[in-house]
Design a protein around this motif. Structure first.
Motif, short mmCIF file in Angstrom:
data_model
loop_
_atom_site.label_atom_id
_atom_site.label_comp_id
_atom_site.label_asym_id
_atom_site.label_seq_id
_atom_site.Cartn_x
_atom_site.Cartn_y
_atom_site.Cartn_z
N GLN A 108 0.81 -1.20 0.09
CA GLN A 108 -0.18 0.00 -0.04
C GLN A 108 0.97 1.23 0.18
O GLN A 108 0.55 2.24 -0.75
N GLY A 109 2.06 1.22 0.68
CA GLY A 109 2.84 2.35 0.85
C GLY A 109 3.22 2.82 -0.56
O GLY A 109 3.34 3.85 -1.11
N THR A 110 3.82 1.76 -1.28
CA THR A 110 4.24 2.01 -2.81
C THR A 110 3.31 2.50 -3.62
O THR A 110 3.49 3.43 -4.24
N LEU A 111 2.27 1.75 -3.59
CA LEU A 111 1.23 2.31 -4.25
C LEU A 111 0.70 3.77 -4.10
O LEU A 111 0.21 4.44 -5.00
N GLN A 112 0.64 4.14 -2.80
CA GLN A 112 0.18 5.62 -2.50
C GLN A 112 1.44 6.28 -3.04
O GLN A 112 1.08 7.58 -3.29
N MET A 113 2.69 6.10 -2.95
CA MET A 113 3.69 6.93 -3.51
C MET A 113 3.31 7.14 -5.06
O MET A 113 3.57 8.28 -5.59
N LEU A 114 3.02 6.00 -5.69
CA LEU A 114 2.89 5.93 -7.10
C LEU A 114 1.91 7.09 -7.63
O LEU A 114 1.71 7.66 -8.41
N PHE A 115 0.58 6.66 -6.70
CA PHE A 115 -0.59 7.70 -6.87
C PHE A 115 -0.07 9.08 -6.71
O PHE A 115 -0.73 10.05 -7.56
N GLU A 116 0.68 9.58 -5.72
CA GLU A 116 0.96 10.84 -5.30
C GLU A 116 1.67 11.33 -6.49
O GLU A 116 1.56 12.43 -6.99
N PHE A 117 2.67 10.37 -7.12
CA PHE A 117 3.55 10.75 -8.18
C PHE A 117 2.81 10.98 -9.29
O PHE A 117 2.95 12.32 -10.27
N GLN A 118 1.86 10.18 -9.67
CA GLN A 118 1.16 10.46 -11.04
C GLN A 118 0.34 11.80 -10.81
O GLN A 118 0.12 12.61 -11.65
N THR A 119 -0.25 11.94 -9.66
CA THR A 119 -1.03 13.26 -9.35
C THR A 119 -0.14 14.61 -9.70
O THR A 119 -0.46 15.58 -10.29
N GLN A 120 0.92 14.40 -9.01
CA GLN A 120 1.98 15.59 -9.32
C GLN A 120 2.43 15.87 -10.76
O GLN A 120 2.39 16.84 -11.28
N VAL A 121 2.57 14.59 -11.43
CA VAL A 121 2.91 14.86 -12.99
C VAL A 121 1.84 15.25 -13.79
O VAL A 121 2.06 16.09 -14.60
N ALA A 122 0.63 14.93 -13.48
CA ALA A 122 -0.60 15.26 -14.24
C ALA A 122 -0.83 16.72 -14.13
O ALA A 122 -1.05 17.47 -14.98
N ARG A 123 -0.71 17.31 -12.92
CA ARG A 123 -0.70 18.80 -12.62
C ARG A 123 0.38 19.44 -13.21
O ARG A 123 0.14 20.57 -13.57
N LEU A 124 1.41 18.86 -13.13
CA LEU A 124 2.71 19.71 -13.71
C LEU A 124 2.44 19.97 -15.19
O LEU A 124 2.71 21.03 -15.82
N TYR A 125 2.06 18.82 -15.71
CA TYR A 125 1.78 18.86 -17.40
C TYR A 125 0.62 19.45 -17.81
O TYR A 125 0.32 19.53 -19.19
N GLY A 126 -0.32 19.55 -16.70
CA GLY A 126 -1.77 19.94 -17.17
C GLY A 126 -2.40 19.08 -17.75
O GLY A 126 -3.36 19.53 -18.90
N CYS A 127 -2.47 17.74 -17.45
CA CYS A 127 -3.35 16.68 -18.22
C CYS A 127 -4.11 16.21 -17.28
O CYS A 127 -3.86 16.27 -15.86
#
Length: 451
Positions: A108-127
């Motif tokens: 669960q910790g690894t998956l949460q980290m990946l989820f947070e990472f995806q959120t950051q990239v999506a916001r950074l890229y405007g996608c």
């Protein structure tokens, strides 16, 4: 895991099963000139542990680390300050040893980290959506091109002349196996980009147009009109970003209408490290999510209504429906993605903006001082932290001469485009927050001497 060496009989049995006469038969596809014909020359067959450590240290001392000299190299790999807390956190056992979660819901910790990472990239890229990372920016670029082919069912990609030549090279290598047609060209030493030419070149066979933002010369363009032209033709616009710090200051690709945005995340959390490992970023519009390579971590609730994380999408070749895989990439760069995410979390939105502003201000100072040197002109009308100069002499020997003076003064376009003489006076200079006033003085003095 125990290491159990094989006996001669074991090797013989395996060779018999596969129908090979000797181990050498397994390497017939490797050109003879690329194969060793015996032990590595000048390397002792054995040595003590202390002797090996001493020799390796002596060899390592030949390297010149980015922090040991005035450093102005960029072109896709940038020196930024990485807070010490990033390295401390990624080396915690629960992160360092949690690699690919093959039984994902347990991690669960690894998956949460990946989820947070995806959120950051999506916001950074405007996608709308991003995946859990790729190998690096260049392979992410190629994956975007073949993703566009799957969506449009067309096989021609228009690659901007401002796209990094190494990214172009990776795409050309892979296109030999997919038979995609790649239309490419080299940039010109001029302030304008080739956006209008790309719009004019779009036709019924075009699957996608690939641009870089900022591009290889550091130029920044608005791709809104290009995105509209792609949409009108049912082609996709792919935007490549090699410097994510820039997005703290300039408009995101998603805001301009990009369908797929990919790039290199090395600038945040990941050091230069002599070329890798790096981390590829990949985001797109949600309607294309099922054609996106890699994997996607999602948020859900469990049977008790508690927040939890799962692998929502994992179209990878090693899973059950491998014939339906969209990519043969078998991993995400998990540890580098974590470093990226921690660094970006420490910065926050305001911190990223402040860092970007500091980079740009330093770059403007350097551009003004260098373009005032006799015979030197600034190519760019706009740039972030990287710009191109046209020198009165060839840039490649000038870069070597500056290096001999202890200054890594930039990357010559002659090195990136050896077959294009008209670019050989071009010098790409990158300036980040790590550059000091003393570094700028050293660069100005060194360049002034060599030209």
């Amino acid at each position: 895991m125990r290491y159990l060496p094989l006996s001669d009989a074991d090797r013989r049995d395996m060779l018999d099963v596969i129908g090979a006469k000797s181990i050498d038969d397994l390497f017939v596809d490797v050109p003879a000139e690329a194969r060793l014909d015996g032990p590595i020359r000048d390397l002792p067959m054995h040595a003590t542990e202390m002797a090996v450590e001493r020799e390796m240290r002596r060899m390592a001392d030949k390297n010149l680390a980015a922090g040991d000299t005035p450093f102005f190299l960029g072109a896709g790999a940038y020196r930024h300050h990485v807070p010490a807390s990033v390295d401390h956190l990624i080396q915690r056992g629960e992160f360092l040893t949690a690699y690919t979660p093959y039984q994902p819901e347990i991690a669960q910790g690894t998956l949460q980290m990946l989820f947070e990472f995806q959120t950051q990239v999506a916001r950074l890229y405007g996608c709308e959506i991003a995946n859990a990372s790729m190998y690096d920016g260049s392979t992410a670029c190629w994956e975007a091109i073949v993703m566009a082919r799957r969506i449009t069912r067309r096989g021609k990609a228009l690659l901007s002349s401002g796209l990094h030549p190494h990214y172009v090279s990776v795409a050309e290598t892979m296109a030999r196996f997919t038979r995609d047609q790649l239309v490419t060209s080299a940039p010109r030493l001029e302030a304008g980009t080739d956006t209008k030419a790309l719009i004019d070149a779009i036709d019924g066979d075009t699957s996608c147009v690939v641009v870089q933002y900022p591009d290889i010369l550091g130029r920044i363009d608005d791709f809104t009109a290009l995105a509209e032209a792609c949409q009108a033709n049912k082609s996709l616009l792919i935007v490549v970003n090699t410097e994510p710090v820039a997005l703290g200051l300039i408009k995101s690709p998603g805001e301009m209408g990009a369908d797929i945005v990919v790039g290199e995340g090395q600038s945040l959390g990941v050091g230069l490290q002599f070329g890798g490992p790096y981390v590829g970023l990949f985001a797109c519009k949600e309607k294309y999510v099922r054609q996106m390579p890699g994997r996607l971590a999602g948020q859900t609730v469990d049977a008790e209504g508690k927040r939890g994380f799962v692998l929502t999408l994992s179209t990878r070749e090693q899973h059950i429906r491998r014939e339906k895989a969209t990519s043969n990439i078998c991993t995400n760069s998990g540890l580098c993605a974590l470093a990226f995410s921690i660094h970006l979390s420490l910065l926050g939105g305001k911190g990223l903006g402040d860092l970007a502003a500091r980079n740009h201000a330093r770059a403007v100072t350097v551009a003004d001082r260098l373009s005032a040197l006799p015979g030197v002109s600034l190519v760019n009308e706009s740039f972030f932290n990287e710009f191109t100069l046209e020198l009165p002499v060839e840039a490649r020997p000038a870069v070597r001469a500056m290096a001999d003076k202890g200054v890594l003064g930039g990357i010559s376009l002659g090195r990136l485009y050896p077959d294009h003489d008209e670019l050989h006076k071009g010098l790409v200079v990158a300036v980040t927050e790590t550059v000091t006033d003393e570094d700028i003085d050293a660069l100005e003095g060194a360049l002034g001497e060599v030209i």
